[in-house]
Design a protein around this motif. Structure first.
Motif, PDB file in Angstrom:
ATOM      1  N   ASP A  59       0.841  -1.195   0.000  1.00 21.91           N
ATOM      2  CA  ASP A  59       0.000   0.000   0.000  1.00 21.91           C
ATOM      3  C   ASP A  59       0.877   1.246   0.000  1.00 21.91           C
ATOM      4  O   ASP A  59       2.011   1.228   0.495  1.00 21.91           O
ATOM      5  N   ASP A  60       0.340   2.337  -0.554  1.00 17.96           N
ATOM      6  CA  ASP A  60       1.060   3.616  -0.591  1.00 17.96           C
ATOM      7  C   ASP A  60       2.443   3.429  -1.198  1.00 17.96           C
ATOM      8  O   ASP A  60       3.472   3.703  -0.565  1.00 17.96           O
ATOM      9  N   VAL A  61       2.474   2.948  -2.439  1.00 18.27           N
ATOM     10  CA  VAL A  61       3.737   2.655  -3.112  1.00 18.27           C
ATOM     11  C   VAL A  61       4.584   3.919  -3.191  1.00 18.27           C
ATOM     12  O   VAL A  61       4.143   4.962  -3.671  1.00 18.27           O
ATOM     13  N   GLY A  62       5.805   3.812  -2.700  1.00 22.12           N
ATOM     14  CA  GLY A  62       6.714   4.944  -2.662  1.00 22.12           C
ATOM     15  C   GLY A  62       7.665   4.807  -1.495  1.00 22.12           C
ATOM     16  O   GLY A  62       7.837   3.706  -0.945  1.00 22.12           O
ATOM     17  N   PRO A  63       8.284   5.901  -1.063  1.00 21.65           N
ATOM     18  CA  PRO A  63       9.254   5.829   0.049  1.00 21.65           C
ATOM     19  C   PRO A  63       8.648   5.331   1.351  1.00 21.65           C
ATOM     20  O   PRO A  63       9.348   4.736   2.181  1.00 21.65           O
ATOM     21  N   SER A  64       7.346   5.584   1.574  1.00 16.96           N
ATOM     22  CA  SER A  64       6.696   5.163   2.823  1.00 16.96           C
ATOM     23  C   SER A  64       5.745   3.996   2.591  1.00 16.96           C
ATOM     24  O   SER A  64       4.691   3.904   3.222  1.00 16.96           O
ATOM     25  N   ALA A  65       6.086   3.101   1.700  1.00 20.80           N
ATOM     26  CA  ALA A  65       5.220   1.974   1.370  1.00 20.80           C
ATOM     27  C   ALA A  65       5.033   1.052   2.565  1.00 20.80           C
ATOM     28  O   ALA A  65       5.944   0.852   3.381  1.00 20.80           O
ATOM     29  N   VAL A  66       3.821   0.480   2.652  1.00 20.99           N
ATOM     30  CA  VAL A  66       3.490  -0.490   3.702  1.00 20.99           C
ATOM     31  C   VAL A  66       3.250  -1.825   3.025  1.00 20.99           C
ATOM     32  O   VAL A  66       2.398  -1.933   2.134  1.00 20.99           O
TER      33      VAL A  66
END
Length: 383
Positions: free
Chosen positions: A235-242
């Motif tokens: 989830d929330d693909v990017g530097p702060s992905a979960v």
């Protein structure tokens, strides 16, 4: 869940794709040809072969049929790609120079169908687009990012981000923004400011080959599978992905499909689609096998199941009809009798949740599925 129809179209099918009206299906019968079948107009469930596309020299490994443009794109182990356009009653090919020194493995049209992406055994991805001025297709390569073959490509709904899975066990997301092809608008911001081929994120979650990367309908989530019988959700693909992973005891998956934001179907070596769902807290888990006929027929222990599937994988698939007119098959043990390698959505107007999809595999069948009991599946998840 029920398999609406199973059609024996070949001895083995590498991949398949549907036209926008879902009246024709294009399949690769594990060779260098594409066979196009059309449903019989009398509603008798008989599919007639109406076209054979012949241009590639080696095995066709990927095919996609544009819903908007009605163009078919194919890629092959011969390192070439063709875009097929229907002119009158003939499909005419246009060669796309990919500049690859290894096989092309997979292909996918972008959502706007102004580009398509090709994954390859050359550790690179080709982004192909049409140059109107020169009247040809051009490819730009994303190089030196993968350490092994690119096994799948998946477009984000914004038409700019591209997810790839690779045999090096990683899933990556790139920007494919091309000036003059893509537009700078709020729907792709801030990714439209990134250079072509710039890597957004690299996901190093799998400890084995990675396959079947897919975005959720909204593009907020990403999922892919590992050859270690694990599926990964981000989830929330990017530097702060979960990220979270779901491991299962059954045979590995080869491809997946989001039915909704909280429901995924996976297919692979178990010859039986697997349903995964997320609960109200966003925690993913395995729900059930979807082929009820096969699930009820299989009562042996896990070791026997593994031996049976192992034998099917290395054994010869059941021979099917190889004529211009075929009738739906009736599998005694289940809808599929060998590894499922491809899953394709079958969207219907007005549906917010995808309820129809098709699968094909090494048994030469194309199976159409209908998901008509979503509430019961979620109730099973609650238990």
């Amino acid at each position: 869940m029920a398999a609406v129809a199973a059609h024996q179209l070949s001895q083995c099918i590498t991949c398949h794709a549907w036209n926008a009206e879902l009246s024709m299906v294009a399949v690769c019968p594990n060779n260098s040809e594409v066979h196009i079948y059309k449903a019989s107009p009398d509603g008798s469930s008989i599919w007639n072969r109406i076209h054979i596309l012949q241009k590639h020299d080696q095995l066709i490994s990927g095919i996609d049929w544009g819903m908007r443009s009605n163009k078919i794109v194919t890629v092959s182990h011969d390192r070439n790609s063709y875009v097929w356009s229907l002119e009158g009653v003939e499909w005419l090919p246009t060669l796309v120079i990919l500049r690859l020194n290894r096989a092309a493995i997979c292909v996918k049209w972008s959502p706007r169908e102004n580009k398509f992406a090709v994954g390859s055994g050359a550790k690179s991805v080709c982004i192909c687009y049409y140059e109107q001025d020169n009247n040809w297709w051009v490819s730009k390569l994303i190089r030196k990012k993968h350490n092994s073959s690119v096994t799948s490509v998946a477009w984000h709904p914004n038409n700019v981000l591209l997810a790839t899975s690779s045999a090096d066990g990683k899933c990556r997301v790139f920007s494919t923004f091309i000036k003059g092809v893509d537009t700078r608008d709020s729907t792709v911001s801030p990714f439209c400011d990134m250079k072509f081929g710039e890597q957004v994120v690299q996901l190093d979650l799998a400890y084995s080959w990675a396959f079947g990367a897919k975005w959720s309908p909204s593009g907020n989530s990403l999922a892919y599978v590992g050859h270690s019988s694990t599926i990964y959700f981000i989830d929330d693909v990017g530097p702060s992905a979960v990220a979270q992973e779901v491991a299962f005891r059954d045979l590995p998956l080869r491809d997946i499909l989001f039915l909704s934001e909280k429901m995924v179907v996976g297919v692979g070596f178990d010859c039986n689609p697997m349903l995964f769902a997320a609960d109200s807290n966003g925690t993913w888990s395995f729900v059930k096998f979807l082929d009820e006929k096969k699930s009820t027929a299989t009562t042996s222990k896990y070791g026997s199941q593994f031996s049976e599937a192992f034998g099917k994988f290395y054994g010869q698939a059941k021979h099917g009809s190889n004529v211009d007119s075929v009738e739906p098959s009736r599998a005694p043990g289940g809808s599929h009798e060998n590894c499922i390698t491809c899953i394709v959505p079958l969207p219907h107007p007005g549906e917010t949740t995808l309820r129809h999809f098709s699968t094909s595999g090494m048994d030469g069948k194309v199976v159409i599925w209908e998901l008509n009991d979503l509430d019961s599946h979620f109730s099973q998840l609650a238990l």
